[in-house]
Design a protein around this motif. Structure first.
Motif, mmCIF file in Angstrom:
data_model
loop_
_atom_site.group_PDB
_atom_site.id
_atom_site.type_symbol
_atom_site.label_atom_id
_atom_site.label_comp_id
_atom_site.label_asym_id
_atom_site.label_seq_id
_atom_site.Cartn_x
_atom_site.Cartn_y
_atom_site.Cartn_z
ATOM 1 N N TRP A 150 67.645 19.970 63.542
ATOM 2 C CA TRP A 150 66.306 19.696 64.055
ATOM 3 C C TRP A 150 65.741 20.879 64.825
ATOM 4 O O TRP A 150 64.529 21.043 64.893
ATOM 5 N N TRP A 151 66.613 21.715 65.389
ATOM 6 C CA TRP A 151 66.123 22.947 66.005
ATOM 7 C C TRP A 151 65.385 23.780 64.964
ATOM 8 O O TRP A 151 64.271 24.263 65.208
ATOM 9 N N LYS A 152 65.984 23.932 63.797
ATOM 10 C CA LYS A 152 65.375 24.725 62.728
ATOM 11 C C LYS A 152 64.113 24.056 62.200
ATOM 12 O O LYS A 152 63.055 24.712 62.054
ATOM 13 N N GLU A 153 64.185 22.759 61.892
ATOM 14 C CA GLU A 153 63.036 22.055 61.327
ATOM 15 C C GLU A 153 61.866 22.038 62.317
ATOM 16 O O GLU A 153 60.710 22.247 61.935
ATOM 17 N N HIS A 154 62.164 21.774 63.561
ATOM 18 C CA HIS A 154 61.126 21.714 64.585
ATOM 19 C C HIS A 154 60.416 23.055 64.712
ATOM 20 O O HIS A 154 59.180 23.120 64.760
ATOM 21 N N GLU A 155 61.179 24.133 64.766
ATOM 22 C CA GLU A 155 60.587 25.463 64.907
ATOM 23 C C GLU A 155 59.727 25.828 63.694
ATOM 24 O O GLU A 155 58.690 26.470 63.836
ATOM 25 N N LEU A 156 60.135 25.401 62.513
ATOM 26 C CA LEU A 156 59.369 25.692 61.305
ATOM 27 C C LEU A 156 58.043 24.943 61.271
ATOM 28 O O LEU A 156 57.058 25.444 60.737
ATOM 29 N N ARG A 157 58.005 23.742 61.865
ATOM 30 C CA ARG A 157 56.854 22.862 61.695
ATOM 31 C C ARG A 157 55.882 22.834 62.861
ATOM 32 O O ARG A 157 54.715 22.499 62.685
ATOM 33 N N ARG A 158 56.343 23.159 64.053
ATOM 34 C CA ARG A 158 55.552 22.825 65.236
ATOM 35 C C ARG A 158 54.251 23.600 65.354
ATOM 36 O O ARG A 158 53.296 23.119 65.988
ATOM 37 N N HIS A 159 54.152 24.777 64.757
ATOM 38 C CA HIS A 159 52.945 25.595 64.898
ATOM 39 C C HIS A 159 52.306 25.794 63.530
ATOM 40 O O HIS A 159 52.830 26.518 62.687
ATOM 41 N N GLN A 160 51.152 25.137 63.320
ATOM 42 C CA GLN A 160 50.421 25.215 62.054
ATOM 43 C C GLN A 160 48.959 25.548 62.363
ATOM 44 O O GLN A 160 48.092 24.684 62.403
ATOM 45 N N PRO A 161 48.661 26.812 62.605
ATOM 46 C CA PRO A 161 47.315 27.182 63.060
ATOM 47 C C PRO A 161 46.190 26.800 62.114
ATOM 48 O O PRO A 161 45.088 26.466 62.566
ATOM 49 N N GLU A 162 46.439 26.815 60.803
ATOM 50 C CA GLU A 162 45.364 26.467 59.875
ATOM 51 C C GLU A 162 45.016 24.988 59.950
ATOM 52 O O GLU A 162 43.858 24.597 59.756
ATOM 53 N N VAL A 163 46.011 24.152 60.217
ATOM 54 C CA VAL A 163 45.738 22.726 60.422
ATOM 55 C C VAL A 163 44.904 22.537 61.686
ATOM 56 O O VAL A 163 43.927 21.780 61.700
ATOM 57 N N ILE A 164 45.267 23.221 62.759
ATOM 58 C CA ILE A 164 44.505 23.140 64.000
ATOM 59 C C ILE A 164 43.066 23.575 63.763
ATOM 60 O O ILE A 164 42.110 22.903 64.208
ATOM 61 N N ARG A 165 42.876 24.696 63.076
ATOM 62 C CA ARG A 165 41.515 25.190 62.827
ATOM 63 C C ARG A 165 40.686 24.171 62.053
ATOM 64 O O ARG A 165 39.499 23.994 62.321
ATOM 65 N N ARG A 166 41.303 23.526 61.089
ATOM 66 C CA ARG A 166 40.557 22.540 60.295
ATOM 67 C C ARG A 166 40.170 21.331 61.140
ATOM 68 O O ARG A 166 39.041 20.833 61.052
ATOM 69 N N PHE A 167 41.087 20.858 61.966
ATOM 70 C CA PHE A 167 40.773 19.722 62.831
ATOM 71 C C PHE A 167 39.603 20.037 63.765
ATOM 72 O O PHE A 167 38.678 19.238 63.902
ATOM 73 N N ILE A 168 39.653 21.190 64.431
ATOM 74 C CA ILE A 168 38.622 21.477 65.420
ATOM 75 C C ILE A 168 37.291 21.810 64.760
ATOM 76 O O ILE A 168 36.233 21.700 65.397
ATOM 77 N N ARG A 169 37.334 22.179 63.493
ATOM 78 C CA ARG A 169 36.109 22.429 62.750
ATOM 79 C C ARG A 169 35.447 21.129 62.298
ATOM 80 O O ARG A 169 34.216 21.045 62.217
ATOM 81 N N GLU A 170 36.246 20.100 62.038
ATOM 82 C CA GLU A 170 35.728 18.890 61.410
ATOM 83 C C GLU A 170 35.564 17.703 62.355
ATOM 84 O O GLU A 170 34.876 16.736 61.994
ATOM 85 N N TYR A 171 36.176 17.748 63.557
ATOM 86 C CA TYR A 171 36.169 16.574 64.432
ATOM 87 C C TYR A 171 35.839 16.949 65.877
ATOM 88 O O TYR A 171 36.174 18.056 66.321
ATOM 89 N N PRO A 172 35.243 16.014 66.627
ATOM 90 C CA PRO A 172 35.265 16.164 68.090
ATOM 91 C C PRO A 172 36.733 16.155 68.530
ATOM 92 O O PRO A 172 37.533 15.371 68.014
ATOM 93 N N TYR A 173 37.094 16.997 69.495
ATOM 94 C CA TYR A 173 38.510 17.142 69.789
ATOM 95 C C TYR A 173 38.774 17.436 71.257
ATOM 96 O O TYR A 173 37.891 17.835 72.016
ATOM 97 N N GLN A 174 40.023 17.205 71.619
ATOM 98 C CA GLN A 174 40.592 17.714 72.861
ATOM 99 C C GLN A 174 41.955 18.293 72.516
ATOM 100 O O GLN A 174 42.604 17.871 71.556
ATOM 101 N N ILE A 175 42.378 19.304 73.285
ATOM 102 C CA ILE A 175 43.673 19.942 73.079
ATOM 103 C C ILE A 175 44.504 19.723 74.336
ATOM 104 O O ILE A 175 44.109 20.146 75.424
ATOM 105 N N LYS A 176 45.659 19.055 74.192
ATOM 106 C CA LYS A 176 46.524 18.771 75.323
ATOM 107 C C LYS A 176 47.849 19.522 75.159
ATOM 108 O O LYS A 176 48.548 19.333 74.161
#
Length: 261
Positions: A163-189
């Motif tokens: 899970w150390w490996k899987e978590h590190e591979l998955r936790r940061h997906q900048p293109e997904v973040i960009r799409r969310f903030i482009r398409e929805y009202p948002y907050q970042i916590k």
């Protein structure tokens, strides 16, 4: 309860591409029931809607394994009965609140959430979706509440090497973040465990310049009022120094740790 190897295999198949959409999803998958850890009404304890009476739908299953996860029954050891979308809607309508929070686990893993959020929105509910921002789906929501996972979330490498490996591979997906903030009202916590985590937040924002700093909230890591109070003492001035909003975890102050609160 699902064995760990079962949910791990399932999640791996669901998230080969973190930018997954419902395009091409079979009708069978879209109609499959969702495993739900809990459905309850409470006050929203975090973010810009703090204090709002809401119905919480906690989907069971997650593609990450945060070391400080406070809902292990929806991630490390996912559990709960299976509900169809219609059964979930019936449960939601049994509560008086008109705000709904879809949370997890990671609700975006499951294609059924697109149908669920559409039905909720069509029935006049205000819908918040809580996500780590690693998987995209075109849900119907009024607030995308994104909690990107910093390096402080990664589980111990010796104790949980897979899970150390899987978590590190998955936790940061900048293109997904960009799409969310482009398409929805948002907050970042962001969850902050140590003062140096704020420096990592700054590096994160420097890499994704599209994020509006006025929508960034810093939240202390902790599950009891004493530890949260200690961290709030140094996090509050750091928020003021960096121009971020402080995000208390009011539900722990109001109700303490535990399920259905």
């Amino acid at each position: 309860m699902w064995p760990d190897h079962v949910i791990e295999t399932y999640v791996r198949n669901m998230t080969i591409d973190p930018k997954v959409d419902v395009t091409g999803a079979t009708e069978e998958r879209l109609e499959q029931p969702l495993r739900i850890a809990e459905i309850f009404q409470s006050r929203q304890g975090e973010g810009i809607l703090t204090g709002t009476e809401s119905v919480f739908i906690r989907v069971s299953g997650c593609n990450l394994r945060c070391k400080f996860c406070d809902t292990p029954y929806a991630s490390w050891e996912p559990e709960g009965p299976l509900f169809t979308v219609e059964e979930i809607l019936q449960r939601v309508e049994s509560f008086p609140a008109r705000h709904v929070v879809l949370t997890g686990g990671e609700p975006m893993l499951f294609p059924q959430v697109v149908s669920l959020t559409r039905h909720l929105s069509d029935r006049g509910y205000h819908v918040t979706v809580e996500t780590a921002g690693t998987v995209y789906r075109p849900v119907h929501c009024h607030l995308m509440s994104i909690s990107p996972k910093l390096s402080n979330s990664t589980p111990d490498r010796e104790t949980h090497p897979r899970w150390w490996k899987e978590h590190e591979l998955r936790r940061h997906q900048p293109e997904v973040i960009r799409r969310f903030i482009r398409e929805y009202p948002y907050q970042i916590k962001f969850v902050i465990d140590q003062p140096e985590d704020v420096d990592e937040v700054e590096r994160y924002l420097a890499a994704i310049l599209e994020i509006d700093r006025d929508r960034v909230l810093l939240m202390p890591q902790g599950t009891d009022q004493e530890s949260l109070g200690e961290k709030m003492a140094w996090l509050d001035p750091l928020c003021q120094q960096h121009g971020f909003k402080l995000c208390p975890r009011k539900h722990i102050e109001w109700y303490g740790p535990g399920r259905g609160k």
